[in-house]
Motif scaffolding. Structure first.
Motif, PDB file in Angstrom:
ATOM      1  N   ALA A  24       0.828  -1.195   0.000  1.00 40.82           N
ATOM      2  CA  ALA A  24       0.000   0.000   0.000  1.00 40.82           C
ATOM      3  C   ALA A  24       0.865   1.247   0.000  1.00 40.82           C
ATOM      4  O   ALA A  24       0.452   2.308  -0.486  1.00 40.82           O
ATOM      5  N   ALA A  25       2.085   1.107   0.540  1.00 39.38           N
ATOM      6  CA  ALA A  25       2.974   2.263   0.619  1.00 39.38           C
ATOM      7  C   ALA A  25       4.404   1.798   0.835  1.00 39.38           C
ATOM      8  O   ALA A  25       4.651   0.715   1.370  1.00 39.38           O
ATOM      9  N   SER A  26       5.329   2.628   0.402  1.00 40.25           N
ATOM     10  CA  SER A  26       6.749   2.445   0.706  1.00 40.25           C
ATOM     11  C   SER A  26       7.315   3.793   1.093  1.00 40.25           C
ATOM     12  O   SER A  26       6.914   4.821   0.557  1.00 40.25           O
ATOM     13  N   ASP A  27       8.222   3.786   2.034  1.00 40.85           N
ATOM     14  CA  ASP A  27       8.821   5.030   2.527  1.00 40.85           C
ATOM     15  C   ASP A  27      10.327   4.825   2.656  1.00 40.85           C
ATOM     16  O   ASP A  27      10.800   4.235   3.623  1.00 40.85           O
ATOM     17  N   PHE A  28      11.063   5.306   1.648  1.00 45.77           N
ATOM     18  CA  PHE A  28      12.523   5.198   1.661  1.00 45.77           C
ATOM     19  C   PHE A  28      13.095   6.489   2.239  1.00 45.77           C
ATOM     20  O   PHE A  28      12.850   7.581   1.706  1.00 45.77           O
ATOM     21  N   ARG A  29      13.876   6.358   3.293  1.00 49.22           N
ATOM     22  CA  ARG A  29      14.426   7.532   3.972  1.00 49.22           C
ATOM     23  C   ARG A  29      15.923   7.648   3.734  1.00 49.22           C
ATOM     24  O   ARG A  29      16.716   7.864   4.649  1.00 49.22           O
ATOM     25  N   VAL A  30      16.299   7.460   2.472  1.00 49.93           N
ATOM     26  CA  VAL A  30      17.672   7.683   2.028  1.00 49.93           C
ATOM     27  C   VAL A  30      17.574   8.532   0.764  1.00 49.93           C
ATOM     28  O   VAL A  30      16.652   8.365  -0.042  1.00 49.93           O
ATOM     29  N   ALA A 105      10.418   1.746   5.147  1.00 48.96           N
ATOM     30  CA  ALA A 105       9.242   1.077   5.689  1.00 48.96           C
ATOM     31  C   ALA A 105       8.387   0.609   4.517  1.00 48.96           C
ATOM     32  O   ALA A 105       8.078   1.395   3.615  1.00 48.96           O
ATOM     33  N   LEU A 106       8.041  -0.677   4.534  1.00 48.87           N
ATOM     34  CA  LEU A 106       7.194  -1.275   3.505  1.00 48.87           C
ATOM     35  C   LEU A 106       5.888  -1.700   4.170  1.00 48.87           C
ATOM     36  O   LEU A 106       5.918  -2.480   5.118  1.00 48.87           O
ATOM     37  N   THR A 107       4.758  -1.177   3.672  1.00 56.03           N
ATOM     38  CA  THR A 107       3.472  -1.476   4.288  1.00 56.03           C
ATOM     39  C   THR A 107       2.564  -2.154   3.282  1.00 56.03           C
ATOM     40  O   THR A 107       2.319  -1.632   2.200  1.00 56.03           O
ATOM     41  N   ALA A 108       2.081  -3.350   3.657  1.00 52.74           N
ATOM     42  CA  ALA A 108       1.174  -4.098   2.785  1.00 52.74           C
ATOM     43  C   ALA A 108      -0.250  -3.569   2.930  1.00 52.74           C
ATOM     44  O   ALA A 108      -0.575  -2.820   3.859  1.00 52.74           O
ATOM     45  N   GLU A 109      -1.111  -3.991   2.006  1.00 48.68           N
ATOM     46  CA  GLU A 109      -2.485  -3.493   2.006  1.00 48.68           C
ATOM     47  C   GLU A 109      -3.265  -3.933   3.238  1.00 48.68           C
ATOM     48  O   GLU A 109      -4.262  -3.297   3.599  1.00 48.68           O
ATOM     49  N   ASP A 110      -2.837  -5.012   3.896  1.00 47.88           N
ATOM     50  CA  ASP A 110      -3.521  -5.430   5.119  1.00 47.88           C
ATOM     51  C   ASP A 110      -2.967  -4.751   6.361  1.00 47.88           C
ATOM     52  O   ASP A 110      -3.372  -5.067   7.485  1.00 47.88           O
ATOM     53  N   GLY A 111      -2.032  -3.806   6.182  1.00 50.39           N
ATOM     54  CA  GLY A 111      -1.474  -3.057   7.301  1.00 50.39           C
ATOM     55  C   GLY A 111      -0.188  -3.622   7.866  1.00 50.39           C
ATOM     56  O   GLY A 111       0.499  -2.938   8.638  1.00 50.39           O
ATOM     57  N   THR A 112       0.150  -4.860   7.519  1.00 48.04           N
ATOM     58  CA  THR A 112       1.419  -5.435   7.964  1.00 48.04           C
ATOM     59  C   THR A 112       2.572  -4.639   7.362  1.00 48.04           C
ATOM     60  O   THR A 112       2.531  -4.243   6.193  1.00 48.04           O
ATOM     61  N   SER A 113       3.607  -4.407   8.162  1.00 50.75           N
ATOM     62  CA  SER A 113       4.737  -3.637   7.653  1.00 50.75           C
ATOM     63  C   SER A 113       6.060  -4.259   8.065  1.00 50.75           C
ATOM     64  O   SER A 113       6.141  -4.989   9.055  1.00 50.75           O
ATOM     65  N   ALA A 114       7.077  -3.974   7.282  1.00 52.51           N
ATOM     66  CA  ALA A 114       8.456  -4.352   7.594  1.00 52.51           C
ATOM     67  C   ALA A 114       9.280  -3.077   7.550  1.00 52.51           C
ATOM     68  O   ALA A 114       9.210  -2.315   6.569  1.00 52.51           O
ATOM     69  N   VAL A 115      10.056  -2.840   8.606  1.00 54.73           N
ATOM     70  CA  VAL A 115      10.825  -1.607   8.725  1.00 54.73           C
ATOM     71  C   VAL A 115      12.295  -1.946   8.913  1.00 54.73           C
ATOM     72  O   VAL A 115      12.645  -2.776   9.764  1.00 54.73           O
ATOM     73  N   GLY A 116      13.148  -1.321   8.111  1.00 54.91           N
ATOM     74  CA  GLY A 116      14.583  -1.511   8.226  1.00 54.91           C
ATOM     75  C   GLY A 116      15.212  -0.353   8.975  1.00 54.91           C
ATOM     76  O   GLY A 116      15.082   0.799   8.551  1.00 54.91           O
ATOM     77  N   PHE A 117      15.883  -0.654  10.090  1.00 55.78           N
ATOM     78  CA  PHE A 117      16.499   0.372  10.928  1.00 55.78           C
ATOM     79  C   PHE A 117      18.024   0.309  10.811  1.00 55.78           C
ATOM     80  O   PHE A 117      18.611  -0.786  10.792  1.00 55.78           O
ATOM     81  N   SER A 118      18.660   1.469  10.741  1.00 53.70           N
ATOM     82  CA  SER A 118      20.123   1.602  10.800  1.00 53.70           C
ATOM     83  C   SER A 118      20.825   0.668   9.815  1.00 53.70           C
ATOM     84  O   SER A 118      21.858   0.068  10.131  1.00 53.70           O
ATOM     85  N   LEU A 119      20.279   0.532   8.635  1.00 52.55           N
ATOM     86  CA  LEU A 119      20.851  -0.372   7.640  1.00 52.55           C
ATOM     87  C   LEU A 119      22.172   0.173   7.114  1.00 52.55           C
ATOM     88  O   LEU A 119      22.290   1.359   6.795  1.00 52.55           O
ATOM     89  N   GLY A 120      23.154  -0.705   6.991  1.00 54.41           N
ATOM     90  CA  GLY A 120      24.449  -0.280   6.468  1.00 54.41           C
ATOM     91  C   GLY A 120      24.418  -0.048   4.981  1.00 54.41           C
ATOM     92  O   GLY A 120      25.139   0.814   4.450  1.00 54.41           O
ATOM     93  N   VAL A 121      23.603  -0.829   4.265  1.00 57.03           N
ATOM     94  CA  VAL A 121      23.439  -0.702   2.824  1.00 57.03           C
ATOM     95  C   VAL A 121      21.951  -0.776   2.518  1.00 57.03           C
ATOM     96  O   VAL A 121      21.239  -1.614   3.064  1.00 57.03           O
ATOM     97  N   LEU A 122      21.472   0.108   1.651  1.00 60.00           N
ATOM     98  CA  LEU A 122      20.095   0.056   1.180  1.00 60.00           C
ATOM     99  C   LEU A 122      20.058   0.590  -0.240  1.00 60.00           C
ATOM    100  O   LEU A 122      20.434   1.735  -0.495  1.00 60.00           O
ATOM    101  N   GLU A 123      19.617  -0.247  -1.169  1.00 61.82           N
ATOM    102  CA  GLU A 123      19.500   0.158  -2.559  1.00 61.82           C
ATOM    103  C   GLU A 123      18.400  -0.646  -3.235  1.00 61.82           C
ATOM    104  O   GLU A 123      18.011  -1.712  -2.759  1.00 61.82           O
TER     105      GLU A 123
END
Length: 284
Positions: A24-30, A105-123
């Motif tokens: 439902a949404a993605s939020d990239f903070r890089v 932060a990756l949020t699915a349509e059912d509200g479940t989300s996965a959040v990556g904190f302090s990641l050394g690499v993100l691409e």
């Protein structure tokens, strides 16, 4: 300290929570991906590769059931480095880590989300080009490509290199971090500074690493098989404490090697902490 078992657990948890669901949404903070919007994309799978994580996604309307068709798909590639983590949250659940440390932060349509904190690499890269991110890795101790013979051959390519450094080199075999490096050397009765060419049973050490990571991939890490209620490691982090085998005091030191960088990094060295029993692991 995230190692192969931690990354495998994170991938397993996120795959169970997100696979087959549309975002439902993605939020990239890089900065590089701050404007990327993956809403409508479907999470195909989440998997680990050594200490790396890959979220594979199919674009809207692409037919996500076609598992082996990478055309048009994207992969979110991340590495936890020293302090990173991925966490899964139910709809409406508050984050357990400070928001300013979140990188995506990756949020699915059912509200479940996965959040990556302090990641050394993100691409974010085309799935077809994952080799550019993880193609340099050796056989994965917890992966379908595991090949003990190839891992051993990789380590033996530098016979004068300290075995404790060779085991950490992810180009040789992927998944061992400092904890497992110290533990498997202890179990193999080899000092981490011993040159690879002088290790009596290198296949045995590699087999032990495989056995430990397999044993711990679905539980809290414990390398001593439940020996004592407070002991989860044989030597790692136990400087000054008695060896669980012979009661000699565990020692702490470092191993150093040149940094494989270029430019201003030429000639620099990096030090790696090691813990060992001087009685059980005499330096050869």
């Amino acid at each position: 300290m995230p190692e192969g078992d931690n990354v495998y657990q994170a991938a397993t948890a996120m795959h169970a929570a997100l696979a087959g669901k549309r975002l439902a949404a993605s939020d990239f903070r890089v900065p590089s991906f701050a404007t990327l919007d993956l809403a409508g994309w479907t999470v195909i799978e989440v998997l680990s590769r050594g200490k790396h994580l890959l979220h594979r996604l199919a674009p809207p309307g692409s037919g996500a059931q076609q598992e082996h068709d990478d055309a048009g798909r994207l992969s979110i590639h991340s590495h936890l480095s020293m302090e990173g983590s991925w966490q899964v949250y139910a709809a409406g659940q508050r984050w357990r880590k400070p928001g300013h440390t979140a990188r995506v932060a990756l949020t699915a349509e059912d509200g479940t989300s996965a959040v990556g904190f302090s990641l050394g690499v993100l691409e974010v890269i085309p799935t077809a080009q994952e080799g550019s991110a993880v193609g340099h890795l050796g056989p994965d101790l917890l992966g379908p490509d595991w090949d003990a013979a190839r891992a051993e051959a990789n380590v033996r390519r530098q016979p004068e290199r300290a075995v404790g450094l060779a085991l950490l080199d992810q180009r040789n075999l992927a998944g061992i971090g400092n904890i497992y490096r110290c533990e498997v050397c202890f179990l193999g009765r080899v000092h981490p500074a011993t040159p690879v060419g002088r290790v009596p049973d290198l296949p045995g050490i590699i087999a032990t690493a495989k056995r430990l990571l397999e044993a711990n991939k679905s539980r809290p890490r414990n390398t001593v098989g439940g020996f004592g209620p407070r002991n989860s490691t044989w030597v790692y982090g136990r400087a000054g404490q008695p060896c669980l085998r012979c009661r000699t005091r565990i020692e702490h030191s470092t191993l150093a090697e040149p940094t494989p960088g270029t430019g201003t990094h030429i000639g620099e060295t990096r030090e790696r902490d090691i813990w060992f029993c001087p009685s059980c692991q005499p330096l050869r």
